[in-house]
Enzyme design. Structure first.
Site: not given
Ligand code: PAF
Length: 277
Positions: A144, A29, A184, A150, A34, A182, A27
């Site tokens: 991650g 940021a 956030r 998730q 990442h 994160s 998403m």
């Molecule tokens: O982990 C994230 O950044 C989001 O939940 C993802 C997997 C890109 C789905 O929008």
């Protein structure tokens, strides 16, 4: 690095990619966590694609969709420098075209923890990840382990729908003091950032206690108390779970995870640690 936006541009770009393709959905940021996904993707595939899409359907009505950090140019630069080959930044209409009415709802593993604290969140995640996987058609997709539930939900969905893609989890990247990276974390004030380290420290202390044969219940109670005295409020959960099913454990068994979610000021943080006996 080629940057595409519309689904049509993506289809053309995808047609030009040969060899094993890895996808890193994000998403934006972007942070070092990442970039570790990109590094692992490069090790495991010939070409690497990333997506940046702030997915509205995974945010609850009182969550941070509007203020979620957006830094397209900087993110694109980071991805290019890291050796990403293709970046897809779809618009809302590419993911959810007019009339879109499908929702993917994964049962079981999504129901507790984040599923209880954030109703509808995993439907949004599963639906967008399915859209991204079906559009990009990677051989492998990387996520991650910080968002451990998730990852479990996505694995379940891919198996249940028979999607032809391998799902790989990549270990959490941490600040030197232990705070899990994160997007956030950017919301934390300097004082909150100082206190935030208590989340990983408390998980570590609970892991040590459980591995030293302290009964699980008292170890978890002590962990919650220690988070509260560090300034966390609204501890949504602090639990020992089976690493595959995410069902709670009241005694150590096999491969486990300690998982936690708690709020510091106005920022909700999550983290987890692996342990096994
Ligand atoms: O982990 C994230 O950044 C989001 O939940 C993802 C997997 C890109 C789905 O929008």
């Amino acid at each position: 690095m080629q940057i595409v936006r519309s689904s049509e541009e993506l289809t053309k770009a995808r047609a030009g990619i040969n060899g094993k393709l890895a996808l890193v959905p994000t998403m934006g940021a972007l942070h070092a966590g990442h970039l570790a996904l990109i590094d692992e993707a490069k090790r495991r595939a010939d070409r690497v694609a990333a997506t940046i899409f702030v997915n509205p359907t995974q945010f609850g009505p009182n969550e941070d969709l509007a203020r979620y950090p957006r830094r397209e140019e900087e993110d694109a630069r980071l991805l290019e420098d890291r050796g990403c080959d293709l970046l897809w930044m779809p618009g809302i209409e590419d993911i959810y075209p007019a009339g879109f009415a499908t929702r993917i709802s994964v049962g079981g593993v999504s129901e507790r923890w984040e599923g209880e604290a954030r109703p509808g969140h995993f439907d949004g995640v599963a639906t967008v990840v399915a859209r991204l996987l079906l559009s990009v058609r990677p051989d492998i997709a990387l996520f991650g382990e910080k968002d451990f539930q998730q990852l479990a939900v996505i694995r379940r969905m891919v198996v249940d729908l028979g999607l032809p893609v391998e799902i790989a989890g990549v270990p959490t990247v941490r600040e030197p003091d232990g705070l899990a990276l994160s997007s956030r974390n950017a919301y934390l004030s300097a004082e909150e950032r100082r206190r935030a380290v208590a989340l990983s420290a408390t998980l570590g202390a609970a892991r040590d206690a459980i591995l030293a044969s302290r009964p699980v219940g008292p170890a978890l109670t002590a962990a919650r108390e220690s988070l509260r005295s560090a300034g966390f409020s609204a501890i949504d959960y602090f639990a020992l779970v089976d690493a595959a099913t995410l069902e709670p454990l009241d005694a150590p068994a096999g491969e486990m995870r300690l998982i936690a979610a708690a709020t510091l000021g106005a920022t909700r943080l999550i983290d987890n640690l692996a342990l096994s006996i």
